[in-house]
Write a protein that holds these residues in place. Structure first.
Motif, mmCIF file in Angstrom:
data_model
loop_
_atom_site.group_PDB
_atom_site.id
_atom_site.type_symbol
_atom_site.label_atom_id
_atom_site.label_comp_id
_atom_site.label_asym_id
_atom_site.label_seq_id
_atom_site.Cartn_x
_atom_site.Cartn_y
_atom_site.Cartn_z
ATOM 1 N N VAL A 168 -5.828 16.497 -0.778
ATOM 2 C CA VAL A 168 -6.533 15.320 -1.277
ATOM 3 C C VAL A 168 -5.586 14.129 -1.174
ATOM 4 C CG1 VAL A 168 -7.529 14.218 -3.314
ATOM 5 C CG2 VAL A 168 -8.084 16.590 -2.787
ATOM 6 N N TYR A 169 -6.145 13.007 -0.763
ATOM 7 C CA TYR A 169 -5.346 11.804 -0.587
ATOM 8 C C TYR A 169 -5.816 10.710 -1.549
ATOM 9 C CZ TYR A 169 -4.450 14.200 3.821
ATOM 10 O OH TYR A 169 -4.117 15.139 4.765
ATOM 11 N N LEU A 170 -4.900 9.859 -1.915
ATOM 12 C CA LEU A 170 -5.241 8.663 -2.677
ATOM 13 C C LEU A 170 -4.610 7.479 -1.946
ATOM 14 C CD1 LEU A 170 -6.687 7.642 -5.236
ATOM 15 C CD2 LEU A 170 -4.437 7.617 -6.344
ATOM 16 N N GLN A 171 -5.454 6.729 -1.258
ATOM 17 C CA GLN A 171 -5.001 5.518 -0.580
ATOM 18 C C GLN A 171 -5.014 4.380 -1.589
ATOM 19 O OE1 GLN A 171 -3.921 5.025 2.701
ATOM 20 N NE2 GLN A 171 -3.392 2.979 1.947
ATOM 21 N N MET A 172 -3.868 3.783 -1.793
ATOM 22 C CA MET A 172 -3.730 2.732 -2.791
ATOM 23 C C MET A 172 -3.363 1.431 -2.089
ATOM 24 S SD MET A 172 -1.734 4.820 -5.810
ATOM 25 C CE MET A 172 -0.191 4.836 -4.916
ATOM 26 N N ASN A 173 -4.266 0.480 -2.149
ATOM 27 C CA ASN A 173 -4.052 -0.825 -1.534
ATOM 28 C C ASN A 173 -3.964 -1.907 -2.609
ATOM 29 O OD1 ASN A 173 -4.299 0.409 1.023
ATOM 30 N ND2 ASN A 173 -6.510 0.053 1.062
ATOM 31 N N SER A 174 -3.470 -3.064 -2.207
ATOM 32 C CA SER A 174 -3.363 -4.206 -3.131
ATOM 33 C C SER A 174 -2.709 -3.794 -4.442
ATOM 34 C CB SER A 174 -4.753 -4.801 -3.399
ATOM 35 O OG SER A 174 -5.372 -5.214 -2.193
ATOM 36 N N LEU A 175 -1.622 -3.092 -4.329
ATOM 37 C CA LEU A 175 -0.958 -2.566 -5.522
ATOM 38 C C LEU A 175 -0.442 -3.680 -6.414
ATOM 39 C CD1 LEU A 175 0.773 0.493 -3.890
ATOM 40 C CD2 LEU A 175 -0.727 0.591 -5.890
ATOM 41 N N LYS A 176 -0.478 -3.420 -7.706
ATOM 42 C CA LYS A 176 -0.044 -4.366 -8.724
ATOM 43 C C LYS A 176 1.078 -3.740 -9.544
ATOM 44 C CE LYS A 176 -4.835 -5.974 -9.225
ATOM 45 N NZ LYS A 176 -5.948 -6.177 -10.182
ATOM 46 N N PRO A 177 1.901 -4.555 -10.158
ATOM 47 C CA PRO A 177 2.968 -3.991 -11.009
ATOM 48 C C PRO A 177 2.420 -3.053 -12.081
ATOM 49 C CG PRO A 177 3.418 -6.286 -10.570
ATOM 50 C CD PRO A 177 2.053 -6.006 -9.995
ATOM 51 N N GLU A 178 1.230 -3.330 -12.578
ATOM 52 C CA GLU A 178 0.647 -2.466 -13.611
ATOM 53 C C GLU A 178 0.205 -1.114 -13.081
ATOM 54 O OE1 GLU A 178 -0.185 -5.638 -12.897
ATOM 55 O OE2 GLU A 178 -2.349 -5.982 -13.158
ATOM 56 N N ASP A 179 0.268 -0.914 -11.774
ATOM 57 C CA ASP A 179 -0.007 0.413 -11.205
ATOM 58 C C ASP A 179 1.214 1.319 -11.259
ATOM 59 O OD1 ASP A 179 -1.927 -1.250 -8.684
ATOM 60 O OD2 ASP A 179 -2.716 -0.122 -10.395
ATOM 61 N N SER A 199 0.831 -1.201 0.000
ATOM 62 C CA SER A 199 0.000 0.000 0.000
ATOM 63 C C SER A 199 0.867 1.254 0.000
ATOM 64 C CB SER A 199 -0.904 0.032 1.244
ATOM 65 O OG SER A 199 -1.788 -1.060 1.271
ATOM 66 N N LEU A 200 0.314 2.309 -0.548
ATOM 67 C CA LEU A 200 0.890 3.642 -0.472
ATOM 68 C C LEU A 200 -0.248 4.640 -0.342
ATOM 69 C CD1 LEU A 200 3.619 3.675 -3.302
ATOM 70 C CD2 LEU A 200 4.050 3.799 -0.845
ATOM 71 N N ARG A 201 0.046 5.770 0.274
ATOM 72 C CA ARG A 201 -0.917 6.866 0.293
ATOM 73 C C ARG A 201 -0.274 8.101 -0.313
ATOM 74 N NH1 ARG A 201 -3.998 10.076 5.190
ATOM 75 N NH2 ARG A 201 -1.942 11.014 5.438
ATOM 76 N N LEU A 202 -0.866 8.560 -1.380
ATOM 77 C CA LEU A 202 -0.415 9.783 -2.023
ATOM 78 C C LEU A 202 -1.170 10.978 -1.446
ATOM 79 C CD1 LEU A 202 -0.294 8.681 -5.771
ATOM 80 C CD2 LEU A 202 1.429 8.382 -3.982
ATOM 81 N N SER A 203 -0.476 12.095 -1.372
ATOM 82 C CA SER A 203 -1.085 13.340 -0.920
ATOM 83 C C SER A 203 -0.928 14.400 -1.992
ATOM 84 C CB SER A 203 -0.422 13.827 0.371
ATOM 85 O OG SER A 203 -0.575 12.910 1.420
ATOM 86 N N CYS A 204 -1.916 15.242 -2.105
ATOM 87 C CA CYS A 204 -1.881 16.373 -3.027
ATOM 88 C C CYS A 204 -2.273 17.616 -2.238
ATOM 89 C CB CYS A 204 -2.837 16.155 -4.187
ATOM 90 S SG CYS A 204 -3.031 17.597 -5.271
ATOM 91 N N GLU A 205 -1.289 18.447 -1.960
ATOM 92 C CA GLU A 205 -1.542 19.674 -1.210
ATOM 93 C C GLU A 205 -1.759 20.811 -2.193
ATOM 94 O OE1 GLU A 205 1.320 20.473 1.784
ATOM 95 O OE2 GLU A 205 0.392 22.358 2.399
ATOM 96 N N ALA A 206 -2.895 21.471 -2.052
ATOM 97 C CA ALA A 206 -3.282 22.519 -2.988
ATOM 98 C C ALA A 206 -3.222 23.888 -2.331
ATOM 99 C CB ALA A 206 -4.691 22.257 -3.497
#
Length: 132
Positions: A79-90, A17-24
């Protein structure tokens, strides 16, 4: 001036998993839709997820539904993007982008978030690499 700064990318193993953040900054958060896009080497940029707080809409491209979750903290203009079960195609560079809501936004049914069209302000991107 509209500014978007992404963070949170990195290298992770498949299934992780990773969590991306976007600060505006530079604009009123409620008046904009914020989208996450990604571009893999040799591929076109694609819309991944979108959120519009004003009309309480979130959207996801089919390949990430059930694995990614978008959320926003309006108090922090983030804004956050929580990414779980990541795959190589991500694996891709992930960008956040903003588009101002149209004046009669309620008439659009959130289409700007479903079509990922009209996003004009972009961050610099953050690399996400998923190893197999």
């Amino acid at each position: 001036e509209v500014q978007l700064v992404e963070s949170g990318g990195g290298l992770v193993q498949a299934g992780g998993s990773l969590r991306l953040s976007c600060e505006a900054s530079g604009f009123t958060f409620d008046n904009y839709a914020i989208g996450w896009f990604r571009q893999a080497p040799g591929k076109e940029r694609e819309g991944v997820s979108c959120i519009s707080s004003r009309d309480d809409i979130t959207s996801y491209t089919a390949s990430v539904k059930g694995r990614f979750t978008i959320s926003s903290d309006n108090a922090k203009n983030t804004v956050y993007l929580q990414m779980n079960s990541l795959k190589p195609e991500d694996t891709a560079v992930y960008y956040c982008a903003a588009r101002r809501l149209p004046p009669r936004w309620a008439d659009y049914g959130g289409s700007y978030c479903y079509t990922f069209v009209g996003f004009s302000a972009w961050g610099q991107g953050t690399q996400v690499t998923v190893s197999s």
